[in-house]
Motif scaffolding. Structure first.
Motif, short mmCIF file in Angstrom:
data_model
loop_
_atom_site.label_atom_id
_atom_site.label_comp_id
_atom_site.label_asym_id
_atom_site.label_seq_id
_atom_site.Cartn_x
_atom_site.Cartn_y
_atom_site.Cartn_z
N HIS A 1 65.34 -89.12 -21.58
CA HIS A 1 66.58 -88.86 -21.11
C HIS A 1 67.18 -90.26 -20.59
O HIS A 1 68.56 -90.30 -20.45
CB HIS A 1 66.64 -87.69 -20.32
CG HIS A 1 66.39 -88.10 -18.60
ND1 HIS A 1 65.05 -87.71 -18.17
CD2 HIS A 1 67.08 -88.60 -17.61
CE1 HIS A 1 65.52 -88.40 -16.85
NE2 HIS A 1 66.60 -88.73 -16.65
N GLN B 1 70.87 -91.91 -22.36
CA GLN B 1 71.95 -92.09 -21.39
C GLN B 1 72.43 -93.29 -21.46
O GLN B 1 73.50 -93.93 -20.65
CB GLN B 1 71.46 -91.61 -20.09
CG GLN B 1 71.13 -90.19 -19.54
CD GLN B 1 71.28 -89.90 -18.22
OE1 GLN B 1 72.06 -89.32 -17.71
NE2 GLN B 1 70.05 -89.94 -17.58
N TYR C 1 78.25 -87.32 -18.61
CA TYR C 1 77.32 -86.44 -17.87
C TYR C 1 76.12 -87.47 -17.42
O TYR C 1 75.56 -88.61 -18.18
CB TYR C 1 76.47 -85.56 -19.02
CG TYR C 1 75.45 -84.95 -18.68
CD1 TYR C 1 75.42 -83.89 -17.60
CD2 TYR C 1 74.24 -85.06 -19.27
CE1 TYR C 1 74.12 -83.12 -17.43
CE2 TYR C 1 73.19 -84.29 -19.00
CZ TYR C 1 73.10 -83.27 -18.06
OH TYR C 1 71.75 -82.53 -17.80
N ILE C 2 75.42 -87.38 -16.38
CA ILE C 2 74.26 -88.16 -15.82
C ILE C 2 73.14 -87.23 -15.45
O ILE C 2 73.27 -86.18 -14.82
CB ILE C 2 74.54 -88.95 -14.69
CG1 ILE C 2 75.65 -90.20 -14.80
CG2 ILE C 2 73.22 -89.58 -14.05
CD1 ILE C 2 75.71 -91.16 -13.75
N MET C 3 71.85 -87.50 -16.16
CA MET C 3 70.97 -86.81 -15.79
C MET C 3 69.98 -87.23 -14.62
O MET C 3 69.74 -88.44 -14.53
CB MET C 3 69.92 -86.67 -16.94
CG MET C 3 70.43 -85.85 -18.10
SD MET C 3 69.40 -85.97 -19.76
CE MET C 3 70.68 -86.19 -20.92
N LYS C 4 69.52 -86.32 -13.49
CA LYS C 4 68.71 -86.98 -12.58
C LYS C 4 67.36 -86.94 -13.04
O LYS C 4 66.88 -86.13 -14.01
CB LYS C 4 68.68 -85.79 -11.37
CG LYS C 4 69.92 -85.90 -10.63
CD LYS C 4 69.99 -84.86 -9.70
CE LYS C 4 71.42 -84.47 -8.98
NZ LYS C 4 71.37 -83.27 -7.99
N PRO C 5 66.57 -88.02 -12.74
CA PRO C 5 66.60 -89.03 -11.57
C PRO C 5 67.53 -90.20 -12.73
O PRO C 5 67.39 -90.36 -13.78
CB PRO C 5 65.63 -89.43 -11.24
CG PRO C 5 64.50 -89.35 -12.44
CD PRO C 5 65.13 -87.97 -13.05
N PHE C 6 68.67 -90.78 -11.87
CA PHE C 6 69.15 -91.88 -12.58
C PHE C 6 68.95 -93.33 -11.88
O PHE C 6 68.43 -93.20 -10.75
CB PHE C 6 70.60 -91.68 -12.69
CG PHE C 6 71.49 -91.35 -11.22
CD1 PHE C 6 71.66 -92.46 -10.22
CD2 PHE C 6 71.47 -89.88 -10.74
CE1 PHE C 6 72.32 -91.88 -8.99
CE2 PHE C 6 72.12 -89.75 -9.74
CZ PHE C 6 72.44 -90.58 -8.72
N ASP C 7 69.11 -94.39 -12.38
CA ASP C 7 69.13 -95.74 -11.65
C ASP C 7 70.42 -96.56 -12.02
O ASP C 7 71.27 -95.94 -12.47
CB ASP C 7 67.85 -96.17 -12.16
CG ASP C 7 67.98 -96.77 -13.63
OD1 ASP C 7 69.04 -96.33 -14.32
OD2 ASP C 7 66.99 -96.99 -14.35
N GLU D 1 70.98 -98.91 -13.70
CA GLU D 1 71.81 -99.17 -15.13
C GLU D 1 72.00 -98.08 -15.58
O GLU D 1 73.27 -98.40 -16.47
CB GLU D 1 70.33 -99.92 -15.76
CG GLU D 1 70.49 -100.51 -16.84
CD GLU D 1 69.50 -101.39 -17.33
OE1 GLU D 1 69.06 -101.13 -18.59
OE2 GLU D 1 68.61 -101.75 -16.74
N ILE D 2 71.78 -96.91 -15.66
CA ILE D 2 72.14 -95.65 -16.04
C ILE D 2 73.52 -95.42 -15.36
O ILE D 2 74.80 -95.20 -16.20
CB ILE D 2 71.35 -94.38 -16.06
CG1 ILE D 2 70.22 -94.65 -16.79
CG2 ILE D 2 72.27 -93.24 -16.45
CD1 ILE D 2 69.19 -93.51 -16.91
N ALA E 1 76.18 -97.91 -16.97
CA ALA E 1 76.31 -97.62 -18.44
C ALA E 1 77.31 -96.47 -18.55
O ALA E 1 78.37 -96.43 -19.29
CB ALA E 1 75.18 -97.07 -19.31
N LYS E 2 77.02 -95.63 -17.68
CA LYS E 2 78.10 -94.31 -17.56
C LYS E 2 79.41 -94.62 -17.22
O LYS E 2 80.37 -94.26 -17.77
CB LYS E 2 77.26 -93.07 -16.91
CG LYS E 2 76.09 -92.69 -17.32
CD LYS E 2 76.68 -91.81 -18.97
CE LYS E 2 75.51 -91.32 -19.42
NZ LYS E 2 75.94 -90.59 -20.75
#
Lengths: 285, 128
Positions: A157, A161, B101-107, B109-110, B113-114
């Motif tokens: 995932h 992303q 859409y952001i999936m947890k866990p995110f950091d 960098e993600i 990007a989003k």
């Protein structure tokens, strides 16, 4: 993270993946591996290093290498080269190849598949104009290990992303446990072959569009020139080559010349045209 | 200045998201449920909303529906954020008016990007 921990990780990653980390990349190690610690219930980076020192091969070890190297490739990396593909290269190719209805695209450093699959998704978006066409996307890489992952088409995932618009995720991926699998339709548009760019690649045939991004930076100048010359020879006379943002042909070769309108885009120069076989097609794009 | 609203019932997620967004040069407010978030949007519409899906009082879906109907409620880019990773849940949120859409866990960098995907490219000073 102590100095000893960082040095261990630097050597460990060099040995496992060839990744070269300077001292300025210390922050990158911390930011990339902290999520791995959380995922595996390891409290600190020092504890992670302690575990790596004792273990050989397992999910944690793979996750560490993957977390540190996935920045090398992700879906629609840098975006501009893909906007260029969608807005300029593909429409021109559709016009120029209307008679033969055949298009060959080469992703020369395909890694784990994100670049060729990104191109495939964009080709798919233009499906209405490409009915009855034969579109071939060839992905090559030095590492058979990464190509195996590319063929599997399974991504974490974190990987889906980085750069992949959610609409394309919903459209072209299905969830398999904790991972996401690319649809068979997109996967079938790409064929993978192991290839060391330092070795001959004329057996791959002629291409209309070549994406060779962020791989030349690892080579010295004479090797870069040699690879670029051979790519130029593999290119259709009216074809296009995309290099990475930090890469250029200037000062290396005249077999490829920069396109004056689009940064990162190159076309055959006069030296390549002189050496190349007669043009296969007259129409240009 | 770019502004962000973090809507999540978890204080930890609010704190982590706030910290990341502040490093990306956003002025950040936060709310623990949809009702409080709507009140903050009425005061001042943010540029970006990081929206949890499962919350007490008013969940993300109900919040988003009311937000999009409100004055200037079409302006914020909404990144919805949850641990529910199935395609059906994502498609439902997109239909409700989410942008990404952001999936947890995110950091960080993600998040970068989003944000880039919804038109908030990182500024040069934030990349170093």
């Amino acid at each position: 993270m102590t100095e000893a921990d960082f040095l261990f990780l630097r050597d460990y990653l060099k040995r496992r993946s060839g990744l070269s980390l300077g001292p300025e990349k210390r922050y990158l190690v911390e930011s990339r591996l902290s999520p791995v610690c959380r995922r595996f219930g390891v409290n600190t980076l020092s504890d992670l290093v302690g575990t790596l020192r004792l273990s050989r091969e397992g999910p944690l070890e793979r996750a560490v290498v993957e977390a540190m190297t996935t920045n090398e490739t992700f879906f629609f990396r840098d975006r501009a080269p893909f906007d260029l593909f969608r807005d300029v290269l593909l429409p021109r190719a559709i016009a120029a190849r209307a008679a033969v209805r055949r298009l060959r695209i080469w992703s020369a450093a395909a890694s784990t598949g994100q670049e060729p699959y990104s191109l495939a998704m964009m080709v798919h978006e233009a499906a209405a104009q490409l009915a009855g066409w034969q579109v071939e996307i060839v992905g090559t890489d030095l590492s058979t290990e990464v190509l195996e992952k590319a063929r599997l088409g399974l991504y974490s995932h974190f990987e889906v992303q980085r750069g992949l618009p959610v609409q394309l995720l919903v459209k072209h991926f299905t969830q398999v446990g904790e991972q996401w699998r690319i649809s068979p339709k997109i996967a079938s548009m790409v064929s993978y072959r192991p290839l060391n760019l330092l070795h001959p690649f004329d057996h791959l045939g002629q291409f209309d569009i070549v994406y060779c991004r962020n791989v030349l930076i690892y080579f010295d100048a004479p090797t870069k020139a040699d690879v670029l010359d051979r790519i130029a020879k593999s290119l259709a006379p009216d074809g296009a080559v995309l290099l990475g943002a930090a890469e250029t042909v200037i000062g290396l070769t005249e077999s490829l010349v920069p396109d004056s309108q689009h940064r990162g885009l190159y076309r055959q120069g006069s030296t390549a045209r002189a050496a190349a076989p007669p043009p296969r097609m007259a129409a240009g794009f | 200045m770019r502004s962000a609203l973090v809507v999540d019932d978890s204080a930890v997620i609010r704190k982590v998201a706030r910290r990341i967004l502040e490093t990306l040069d956003f002025a950040v407010r936060d709310a623990e449920d949809g009702e409080k978030a709507l009140a903050l949007c009425t005061e001042e519409m943010p540029s970006v909303i990081l929206l949890d899906w499962n919350m007490p009082n008013m969940d993300g879906y109900a919040f988003l529906r009311l937000l999009r109907q409100s004055h200037n409620g079409d302006r914020p880019k909404v990144l919805f954020c949850t641990t529910e990773n199935d395609v059906g849940a994502i498609a439902r949120a997109l239909r409700a008016g989410a942008d990404e859409y952001i999936m947890k866990p995110f950091d960080r960098e993600i998040m970068m990007a989003k944000l880039d995907q919804v038109g908030f490219a990182a500024r040069l000073s934030e990349l170093v």
